[in-house]
Design a protein around this motif. Structure first.
Motif, PDB file in Angstrom:
ATOM      1  N   LEU A 228       0.819  -1.208   0.000  1.00  0.00           N
ATOM      2  CA  LEU A 228       0.000   0.000   0.000  1.00  0.00           C
ATOM      3  C   LEU A 228       0.853   1.258   0.000  1.00  0.00           C
ATOM      4  CD1 LEU A 228      -2.981  -0.744   2.416  1.00  0.00           C
ATOM      5  CD2 LEU A 228      -3.026  -0.509  -0.041  1.00  0.00           C
ATOM      6  N   PHE A 229       1.976   1.217   0.692  1.00  0.00           N
ATOM      7  CA  PHE A 229       2.845   2.389   0.766  1.00  0.00           C
ATOM      8  C   PHE A 229       3.463   2.705  -0.596  1.00  0.00           C
ATOM      9  CE2 PHE A 229       6.796   4.645   1.764  1.00  0.00           C
ATOM     10  CZ  PHE A 229       6.354   5.584   2.684  1.00  0.00           C
ATOM     11  N   SER A 230       3.877   1.662  -1.307  1.00  0.00           N
ATOM     12  CA  SER A 230       4.599   1.866  -2.571  1.00  0.00           C
ATOM     13  C   SER A 230       3.715   1.801  -3.800  1.00  0.00           C
ATOM     14  CB  SER A 230       5.710   0.806  -2.716  1.00  0.00           C
ATOM     15  OG  SER A 230       6.611   0.877  -1.635  1.00  0.00           O
ATOM     16  N   ARG A 231       2.601   1.043  -3.719  1.00  0.00           N
ATOM     17  CA  ARG A 231       1.789   0.808  -4.916  1.00  0.00           C
ATOM     18  C   ARG A 231       0.299   1.032  -4.655  1.00  0.00           C
ATOM     19  NH1 ARG A 231       5.878  -2.653  -4.649  1.00  0.00           N
ATOM     20  NH2 ARG A 231       4.716  -4.126  -3.361  1.00  0.00           N
ATOM     21  N   PRO A 232      -0.066   2.235  -4.233  1.00  0.00           N
ATOM     22  CA  PRO A 232      -1.497   2.514  -4.046  1.00  0.00           C
ATOM     23  C   PRO A 232      -2.237   2.493  -5.374  1.00  0.00           C
ATOM     24  CG  PRO A 232      -0.218   4.534  -3.916  1.00  0.00           C
ATOM     25  CD  PRO A 232       0.779   3.420  -3.988  1.00  0.00           C
ATOM     26  N   ASP A 233      -3.472   2.024  -5.360  1.00  0.00           N
ATOM     27  CA  ASP A 233      -4.258   1.919  -6.590  1.00  0.00           C
ATOM     28  C   ASP A 233      -5.010   3.198  -6.933  1.00  0.00           C
ATOM     29  OD1 ASP A 233      -3.488  -0.686  -7.001  1.00  0.00           O
ATOM     30  OD2 ASP A 233      -5.260  -1.559  -6.038  1.00  0.00           O
ATOM     31  N   HIS A 234      -5.195   4.073  -5.947  1.00  0.00           N
ATOM     32  CA  HIS A 234      -5.984   5.283  -6.154  1.00  0.00           C
ATOM     33  C   HIS A 234      -5.245   6.488  -5.598  1.00  0.00           C
ATOM     34  CE1 HIS A 234      -9.376   2.618  -7.052  1.00  0.00           C
ATOM     35  NE2 HIS A 234      -9.049   1.953  -5.957  1.00  0.00           N
ATOM     36  N   LEU A 235      -5.537   7.643  -6.150  1.00  0.00           N
ATOM     37  CA  LEU A 235      -4.880   8.865  -5.713  1.00  0.00           C
ATOM     38  C   LEU A 235      -5.173   9.163  -4.248  1.00  0.00           C
ATOM     39  CD1 LEU A 235      -3.177  11.356  -6.362  1.00  0.00           C
ATOM     40  CD2 LEU A 235      -5.263  12.484  -7.186  1.00  0.00           C
ATOM     41  N   ASP A 236      -6.413   8.961  -3.795  1.00  0.00           N
ATOM     42  CA  ASP A 236      -6.731   9.242  -2.393  1.00  0.00           C
ATOM     43  C   ASP A 236      -6.005   8.290  -1.455  1.00  0.00           C
ATOM     44  OD1 ASP A 236      -8.996   7.557  -3.710  1.00  0.00           O
ATOM     45  OD2 ASP A 236      -9.180   7.067  -1.597  1.00  0.00           O
ATOM     46  N   VAL A 237      -5.785   7.038  -1.872  1.00  0.00           N
ATOM     47  CA  VAL A 237      -5.009   6.101  -1.059  1.00  0.00           C
ATOM     48  C   VAL A 237      -3.552   6.558  -1.010  1.00  0.00           C
ATOM     49  CG1 VAL A 237      -4.222   3.719  -0.815  1.00  0.00           C
ATOM     50  CG2 VAL A 237      -6.558   4.188  -1.571  1.00  0.00           C
ATOM     51  N   ALA A 238      -3.020   7.001  -2.144  1.00  0.00           N
ATOM     52  CA  ALA A 238      -1.640   7.497  -2.184  1.00  0.00           C
ATOM     53  C   ALA A 238      -1.461   8.686  -1.250  1.00  0.00           C
ATOM     54  CB  ALA A 238      -1.277   7.903  -3.617  1.00  0.00           C
ATOM     55  N   GLU A 239      -2.436   9.597  -1.256  1.00  0.00           N
ATOM     56  CA  GLU A 239      -2.352  10.770  -0.381  1.00  0.00           C
ATOM     57  C   GLU A 239      -2.443  10.370   1.080  1.00  0.00           C
ATOM     58  OE1 GLU A 239      -4.156  14.668  -1.999  1.00  0.00           O
ATOM     59  OE2 GLU A 239      -5.542  13.089  -2.615  1.00  0.00           O
ATOM     60  N   PHE A 243       2.169  11.616   3.400  1.00  0.00           N
ATOM     61  CA  PHE A 243       1.969  12.811   2.594  1.00  0.00           C
ATOM     62  C   PHE A 243       2.661  12.703   1.240  1.00  0.00           C
ATOM     63  CE2 PHE A 243       3.594  16.919   1.145  1.00  0.00           C
ATOM     64  CZ  PHE A 243       2.400  17.598   0.969  1.00  0.00           C
ATOM     65  N   ARG A 244       1.976  13.145   0.203  1.00  0.00           N
ATOM     66  CA  ARG A 244       2.558  13.237  -1.136  1.00  0.00           C
ATOM     67  C   ARG A 244       2.181  14.573  -1.758  1.00  0.00           C
ATOM     68  NH1 ARG A 244       1.775   7.394  -1.450  1.00  0.00           N
ATOM     69  NH2 ARG A 244       3.544   6.369  -2.450  1.00  0.00           N
ATOM     70  N   ASN A 245       3.131  15.158  -2.501  1.00  0.00           N
ATOM     71  CA  ASN A 245       2.795  16.290  -3.350  1.00  0.00           C
ATOM     72  C   ASN A 245       1.855  15.813  -4.446  1.00  0.00           C
ATOM     73  OD1 ASN A 245       4.690  18.395  -2.267  1.00  0.00           O
ATOM     74  ND2 ASN A 245       6.213  16.875  -2.882  1.00  0.00           N
ATOM     75  N   LYS A 246       0.870  16.629  -4.780  1.00  0.00           N
ATOM     76  CA  LYS A 246      -0.087  16.280  -5.840  1.00  0.00           C
ATOM     77  C   LYS A 246      -0.051  17.374  -6.896  1.00  0.00           C
ATOM     78  CE  LYS A 246      -4.580  16.664  -5.265  1.00  0.00           C
ATOM     79  NZ  LYS A 246      -5.960  16.435  -4.776  1.00  0.00           N
ATOM     80  N   VAL A 247       0.289  16.980  -8.126  1.00  0.00           N
ATOM     81  CA  VAL A 247       0.490  17.946  -9.204  1.00  0.00           C
ATOM     82  C   VAL A 247      -0.370  17.552 -10.393  1.00  0.00           C
ATOM     83  CG1 VAL A 247       2.187  19.064 -10.702  1.00  0.00           C
ATOM     84  CG2 VAL A 247       2.879  18.273  -8.420  1.00  0.00           C
ATOM     85  N   ALA A 248      -1.149  18.502 -10.902  1.00  0.00           N
ATOM     86  CA  ALA A 248      -2.015  18.244 -12.053  1.00  0.00           C
ATOM     87  C   ALA A 248      -1.230  18.392 -13.352  1.00  0.00           C
ATOM     88  CB  ALA A 248      -3.192  19.207 -12.050  1.00  0.00           C
ATOM     89  N   GLY A 249      -1.547  17.561 -14.330  1.00  0.00           N
ATOM     90  CA  GLY A 249      -0.905  17.641 -15.646  1.00  0.00           C
ATOM     91  C   GLY A 249      -1.742  16.928 -16.687  1.00  0.00           C
ATOM     92  N   ARG A 250      -1.147  16.717 -17.843  1.00  0.00           N
ATOM     93  CA  ARG A 250      -1.835  16.013 -18.925  1.00  0.00           C
ATOM     94  C   ARG A 250      -0.886  14.973 -19.499  1.00  0.00           C
ATOM     95  NH1 ARG A 250      -6.634  16.624 -20.784  1.00  0.00           N
ATOM     96  NH2 ARG A 250      -6.903  18.520 -19.528  1.00  0.00           N
ATOM     97  N   VAL A 251      -1.433  13.793 -19.806  1.00  0.00           N
ATOM     98  CA  VAL A 251      -0.605  12.690 -20.287  1.00  0.00           C
ATOM     99  C   VAL A 251      -0.132  12.975 -21.714  1.00  0.00           C
ATOM    100  CG1 VAL A 251      -0.523  10.211 -20.770  1.00  0.00           C
ATOM    101  CG2 VAL A 251      -1.881  11.073 -18.844  1.00  0.00           C
ATOM    102  N   ALA A 252       1.187  12.973 -21.898  1.00  0.00           N
ATOM    103  CA  ALA A 252       1.751  13.170 -23.230  1.00  0.00           C
ATOM    104  C   ALA A 252       1.916  11.838 -23.956  1.00  0.00           C
ATOM    105  CB  ALA A 252       3.100  13.879 -23.126  1.00  0.00           C
ATOM    106  N   SER A 253       2.357  10.809 -23.212  1.00  0.00           N
ATOM    107  CA  SER A 253       2.559   9.495 -23.839  1.00  0.00           C
ATOM    108  C   SER A 253       2.612   8.428 -22.758  1.00  0.00           C
ATOM    109  CB  SER A 253       3.857   9.472 -24.655  1.00  0.00           C
ATOM    110  OG  SER A 253       4.984   9.683 -23.809  1.00  0.00           O
ATOM    111  N   GLY A 355      -7.496  10.754 -14.562  1.00  0.00           N
ATOM    112  CA  GLY A 355      -8.813  11.252 -14.191  1.00  0.00           C
ATOM    113  C   GLY A 355      -8.791  12.335 -13.156  1.00  0.00           C
ATOM    114  N   ALA A 356      -9.983  12.665 -12.653  1.00  0.00           N
ATOM    115  CA  ALA A 356     -10.129  13.718 -11.651  1.00  0.00           C
ATOM    116  C   ALA A 356      -9.638  13.238 -10.301  1.00  0.00           C
ATOM    117  CB  ALA A 356     -11.585  14.157 -11.564  1.00  0.00           C
ATOM    118  N   ALA A 357      -9.329  14.191  -9.420  1.00  0.00           N
ATOM    119  CA  ALA A 357      -8.820  13.858  -8.093  1.00  0.00           C
ATOM    120  C   ALA A 357      -9.908  13.217  -7.239  1.00  0.00           C
ATOM    121  CB  ALA A 357      -8.322  15.119  -7.397  1.00  0.00           C
TER     122      ALA A 357
END
Length: 357
Positions: A228-239, A243-253, A355-357
């Motif tokens: 769970l610490f290294s491989r969370p399946d969802h953004l809310d689980v990761a957060e 604590f993790r920095n959360k940065v919005a972006g767009r997938v290039a490839s 997807g969305a947060a």
């Protein structure tokens, strides 16, 4: 030591639900717990973890689903008929009773002979290291000692499961560390099965064999602490798993397990979690300890330093990107406020969620 956990194979929650009027506090929770496991129910306040524990204990009736202990359905049973041990956040000790009488109360209610109560209370007190304290009243004990009394009272009845609801939240930091080790030691000594509610990620990571992360009354992910610490399946689980920095972006490839995400003028590579597609919105999740100032001319996320704090061996930096996103990072040297930094991380330490947060 003759005190031991009652024998069973598994506890099974089958689409367990609990509604309070129109509010769904627990929604279709399904989980199988094997004998001897230490399970942590983890999540923020209001996620349904304590309600789930109270459903298992029988302190609340379920409004849907069922609870099975091996082949026996137990959700129609009263709490005392289930025979589980319970450790509450506020200890729930009888202030007018001695430690010995508090520990032996459940045995007395079961009609156990006095000589057997004396023997088992003595063993339980020794197991939680309260020898010499059994004639005292709870008010004469420290918080940590009172918590040990509560644990001894729960285990002395030899329950199939020990249920703990945020048992360390009233203790100071040093006592929490000590009691954490004690709870795991007692669990291992008895061969017990423990379900432990907490909102503290560090407690869950250090104690549990498996962690059940909950949000809005539902199970978001179940797994071992390292997974769970290294491989969370969802953004809310990761957060939530630190604590993790959360940065919005767009997938290039996307190439195999890695995706390149565009953030402003920067491109960041990370490991894909879940489903992402080129052109879609993405979120980067990066731990502060994995984010460092890049070498001169290096690529990364550009930000302005707000402040730095010395933490002994390194500096923790707090910075802000042009779009207002806050980033925390580690640095070997102090960086003055207002200084510009480019922050980068190993791609395998960056998680990419779609997807969305």
């Amino acid at each position: 030591m003759t005190i031991h956990a009652a024998n069973f194979r598994e506890l099974r929650l089958d689409n367990l639900s609990r509604d309070f009027g129109t509010h769904n506090a627990v929604k279709d929770v399904s989980l199988t717990i094997k004998k001897g496991e230490f399970i942590a129910l983890l999540g923020p306040s209001g996620c349904g973890k304590s309600t789930t524990l109270n459903l298992i204990a029988g302190l609340l009736p379920a409004t849907g689903g069922g609870i099975w202990l091996d082949d026996r359905r137990i959700d129609p049973l009263r709490p005392e008929e289930r025979g589980f041990g319970m450790v509450f956040q506020n200890y729930a000790l009888f202030p007018h009773m001695s430690v010995k009488r508090n520990i032996g109360f459940g045995l007395k209610m079961r009609g156990v002979q006095k000589s057997e109560i004396e023997r088992r209370v003595g063993e339980a007190a020794a197991l939680v290291r309260l020898q010499g304290q059994t004639e005292k009243l709870p008010g004469q004990l420290s918080g940590g000692q009172q918590q040990r009394v509560a644990i001894a009272r729960a285990i002395v009845v030899e329950p199939p499961l020990v249920l703990m609801d945020e048992p360390l939240s009233n203790l100071d930091a040093k006592l929490r560390l000590e009691m954490r080790a004690e709870i795991r030691r007692i669990h291992n000594t008895l061969g017990a099965t423990t379900i432990y509610v907490t909102h503290d990620q560090e407690e869950a990571l250090s104690l549990a064999d498996r962690i059940v992360v909950m949000r809005d009354g539902q199970v978001r992910q179940v797994g071992g602490p390292e997974d769970l610490f290294s491989r969370p399946d969802h953004l809310d689980v990761a957060e939530f798993m630190g604590f993790r920095n959360k940065v919005a972006g767009r997938v290039a490839s996307v190439e195999g397990e890695h995706a390149t995400v565009t953030v402003g003028d920067a491109k960041v590579v990370g490991r894909v979690r879940g489903t992402v597609a080129p052109g879609g919105q993405a979120w980067l999740a990066i731990r502060p300890e994995d984010l460092h100032p890049a070498a001169a001319g290096g690529a990364g996320l550009k930000a302005s330093v707000v402040s730095t704090e010395f933490r002994g061996r390194e500096f923790v930096g707090f910075s802000r990107m042009a779009d207002g996103t806050d980033l925390s990072f580690l640095a070997h040297d102090r960086i003055a406020p207002g200084g510009e930094v480019t922050l980068a991380a190993d791609p395998d330490r960056v998680l990419v969620f779609g997807g969305a947060a």
